[in-house]
Scaffold this active site. Structure first.
Site, PDB file in Angstrom:
ATOM      1  N   SER A  35       0.748  -1.126   0.233  1.00  0.00           N
ATOM      2  CA  SER A  35      -0.041  -0.185   0.053  1.00  0.00           C
ATOM      3  C   SER A  35       0.971   1.269   0.053  1.00  0.00           C
ATOM      4  O   SER A  35       2.027   1.329   0.728  1.00  0.00           O
ATOM      5  CB  SER A  35      -0.980  -0.118   1.219  1.00  0.00           C
ATOM      6  OG  SER A  35      -1.568   1.362   1.287  1.00  0.00           O
ATOM      7  N   ARG A  36       0.504   2.267  -0.704  1.00  0.00           N
ATOM      8  CA  ARG A  36       1.028   3.599  -0.740  1.00  0.00           C
ATOM      9  C   ARG A  36       0.777   4.487   0.518  1.00  0.00           C
ATOM     10  O   ARG A  36       1.458   5.320   0.710  1.00  0.00           O
ATOM     11  CB  ARG A  36       1.020   4.136  -2.071  1.00  0.00           C
ATOM     12  CG  ARG A  36       1.034   3.551  -3.389  1.00  0.00           C
ATOM     13  CD  ARG A  36       0.721   4.482  -4.285  1.00  0.00           C
ATOM     14  NE  ARG A  36       0.951   3.713  -5.702  1.00  0.00           N
ATOM     15  CZ  ARG A  36       1.484   4.382  -6.949  1.00  0.00           C
ATOM     16  NH1 ARG A  36       1.278   5.570  -6.977  1.00  0.00           N
ATOM     17  NH2 ARG A  36       1.555   3.579  -8.041  1.00  0.00           N
ATOM     18  N   THR A  87      -9.428  -1.482   5.370  1.00  0.00           N
ATOM     19  CA  THR A  87      -9.628  -1.824   3.660  1.00  0.00           C
ATOM     20  C   THR A  87     -10.001  -3.286   3.812  1.00  0.00           C
ATOM     21  O   THR A  87     -10.554  -3.824   4.925  1.00  0.00           O
ATOM     22  CB  THR A  87      -8.392  -1.540   2.906  1.00  0.00           C
ATOM     23  OG1 THR A  87      -8.730  -1.696   1.610  1.00  0.00           O
ATOM     24  CG2 THR A  87      -7.216  -2.676   3.276  1.00  0.00           C
ATOM     25  N   LYS A  91     -14.460  -2.991   5.845  1.00  0.00           N
ATOM     26  CA  LYS A  91     -15.020  -1.891   6.024  1.00  0.00           C
ATOM     27  C   LYS A  91     -16.347  -1.844   6.612  1.00  0.00           C
ATOM     28  O   LYS A  91     -16.788  -0.674   7.104  1.00  0.00           O
ATOM     29  CB  LYS A  91     -14.954  -1.305   4.455  1.00  0.00           C
ATOM     30  CG  LYS A  91     -13.543  -0.711   3.969  1.00  0.00           C
ATOM     31  CD  LYS A  91     -13.624  -0.018   2.803  1.00  0.00           C
ATOM     32  CE  LYS A  91     -12.255   0.653   2.165  1.00  0.00           C
ATOM     33  NZ  LYS A  91     -12.662   1.323   0.883  1.00  0.00           N
ATOM     34  N   ASN A 112     -13.843   3.411   6.637  1.00  0.00           N
ATOM     35  CA  ASN A 112     -12.366   3.152   6.289  1.00  0.00           C
ATOM     36  C   ASN A 112     -11.264   3.934   7.075  1.00  0.00           C
ATOM     37  O   ASN A 112     -10.229   3.818   6.883  1.00  0.00           O
ATOM     38  CB  ASN A 112     -12.019   3.468   4.630  1.00  0.00           C
ATOM     39  CG  ASN A 112     -11.986   5.086   4.674  1.00  0.00           C
ATOM     40  OD1 ASN A 112     -12.701   5.683   5.211  1.00  0.00           O
ATOM     41  ND2 ASN A 112     -11.153   5.411   3.666  1.00  0.00           N
ATOM     42  N   ASP A 127     -13.138   7.962   1.934  1.00  0.00           N
ATOM     43  CA  ASP A 127     -13.342   7.665   0.438  1.00  0.00           C
ATOM     44  C   ASP A 127     -14.164   8.929  -0.238  1.00  0.00           C
ATOM     45  O   ASP A 127     -13.947   9.305  -1.135  1.00  0.00           O
ATOM     46  CB  ASP A 127     -13.618   6.318   0.223  1.00  0.00           C
ATOM     47  CG  ASP A 127     -12.375   5.384   0.208  1.00  0.00           C
ATOM     48  OD1 ASP A 127     -11.257   5.745   0.239  1.00  0.00           O
ATOM     49  OD2 ASP A 127     -13.006   4.389   0.349  1.00  0.00           O
ATOM     50  N   ASP A 175     -23.917  -2.131 -12.937  1.00  0.00           N
ATOM     51  CA  ASP A 175     -22.918  -3.363 -12.266  1.00  0.00           C
ATOM     52  C   ASP A 175     -23.492  -4.444 -12.814  1.00  0.00           C
ATOM     53  O   ASP A 175     -24.335  -4.866 -13.228  1.00  0.00           O
ATOM     54  CB  ASP A 175     -23.338  -3.303 -10.577  1.00  0.00           C
ATOM     55  CG  ASP A 175     -22.191  -3.850 -10.076  1.00  0.00           C
ATOM     56  OD1 ASP A 175     -21.347  -3.292  -9.452  1.00  0.00           O
ATOM     57  OD2 ASP A 175     -22.382  -5.197  -9.848  1.00  0.00           O
ATOM     58  N   GLN A 271      -8.103  10.949   0.147  1.00  0.00           N
ATOM     59  CA  GLN A 271      -8.939  10.316   1.177  1.00  0.00           C
ATOM     60  C   GLN A 271      -7.611  10.054   2.342  1.00  0.00           C
ATOM     61  O   GLN A 271      -8.091  10.229   3.580  1.00  0.00           O
ATOM     62  CB  GLN A 271      -9.337   8.871   0.920  1.00  0.00           C
ATOM     63  CG  GLN A 271      -8.241   8.009   0.355  1.00  0.00           C
ATOM     64  CD  GLN A 271      -7.422   7.248   1.361  1.00  0.00           C
ATOM     65  OE1 GLN A 271      -7.692   7.018   2.497  1.00  0.00           O
ATOM     66  NE2 GLN A 271      -6.085   6.508   0.969  1.00  0.00           N
TER      67      GLN A 271
END
Length: 307
Positions: A35-36, A87, A91, A112, A127, A175, A271
């Protein structure tokens, strides 16, 4: 005690007693090693003179004792965490274990970001704020009469709420799971926008001002485009929340056709900006955090897990 020690081995460091303010936060989820987010937070913390430590609790890492979400929250409070990012797959599962749920998170149906304050746990969804902020700043004056959103999952719920907040007049959600799209549309009908669900095979017949992808389609491990490129023309703007790669097939095709575009970096950075402020009470520099985020593009390849 064994579980607390297991989590303790993951989160490791406790607050320093130096003069600099110490902040301990973390991310819980599965397959989060690349993850960044930790780097964005730690670099910004250091820039502001904080001893800022961001730890990972990765449920995909094998361990003797399975990690229960309620026990993770309790252990984090015990170890003095200021907060947690959350995450997949937690969540929604974390919500019953929190004392207070922010109104935005309640609307999205997912948390989150968790803040520990005054002996209580507070749940937020950054988010929602992150996409809305990125859209307002980077897509100012974009037409929003009718917008198509692809995807109705957890991230899709946050983005749909953000689009309504940004003034979209008519939002159409499509969707693979039409029932899920319909459910999300129904949850948003009390707002000012007209929100409806539409099967994917019917979207090509409608003209949209903008198209937003909230599905995993376009990720490095899930390449491709979620729509027929024939739907793209210079009058349509296109946004994607996928950020590995930043130039998804959808965005590349849109730019080639002269469309205005918004990459997944906007939501990812903003976020984190909001979460940093919630954790520390200090406003973060979005440009500085964006620079840290962009530095990943020039260092090493990595993989990302969809929320």
């Amino acid at each position: 005690m064994q579980l607390v020690q297991s989590i303790g081995s993951d989160i490791g460091k406790q607050r320093s007693t130096t003069l600099a303010r110490s902040v301990l936060v973390g991310l819980i989820g599965g397959n989060i090693q690349q993850s960044r987010t930790p780097r964005m937070h730690e670099v910004e913390g250091a820039r502001l003179g904080l001893r800022y430590s961001y730890q990972l609790v990765d449920v995909a890492v094998p361990r003797d004792t399975p990690l229960d979400i309620g026990q993770i929250v309790s252990a984090a409070a015990l170890f003095g965490f200021a907060g947690l990012n959350v995450t997949y797959p937690y969540k929604q599962a974390i919500m019953p274990h929190l004392d207070v749920i922010d109104e935005g998170a309640a609307r999205v149906g997912a948390v989150n970001t968790v803040v520990f304050s005054q002996g209580k746990t507070f749940g937020y969804n950054t988010d929602l704020w992150g996409f809305a902020q990125g859209f307002r700043l980077e897509m100012a004056q974009a037409p929003v009469n009718r917008v198509l959103q692809l995807g109705a999952g957890g991230a899709g719920s946050a983005v749909a709420n953000a689009l309504v907040e940004c003034g979209v007049h008519e939002l159409v959600i499509a969707d693979l799971d039409t029932a899920r799209a319909r459910n999300l549309a129904e949850r948003l009908t009390s707002g000012s926008a007209r929100v409806s669900a539409l099967p994917l095979d019917q979207i090509a017949a409608i003209k949209f001002d903008g198209i937003v992808n909230t599905t995993p389609m376009g990720m490095d491990k899930n390449p491709g485009m979620p729509i027929d490129p024939a739907m793209l023309n210079p009058s349509v703007w296109v946004a994607d929340i996928v950020y590995f790669p930043l130039e998804t097939a959808l965005l590349a095709s849109a730019r080639a056709r002269g469309c205005r575009t918004l990459s997944g970096a906007a939501m990812a950075v903003f976020q984190a900006v909001k979460a940093f402020e919630l954790f520390t009470g200090i406003a973060a520099d979005a440009d500085a955090m964006r620079a840290t985020f962009n530095a990943f593009e020039t260092t090493k390849p990595w993989t990302e897990t969809a929320d």
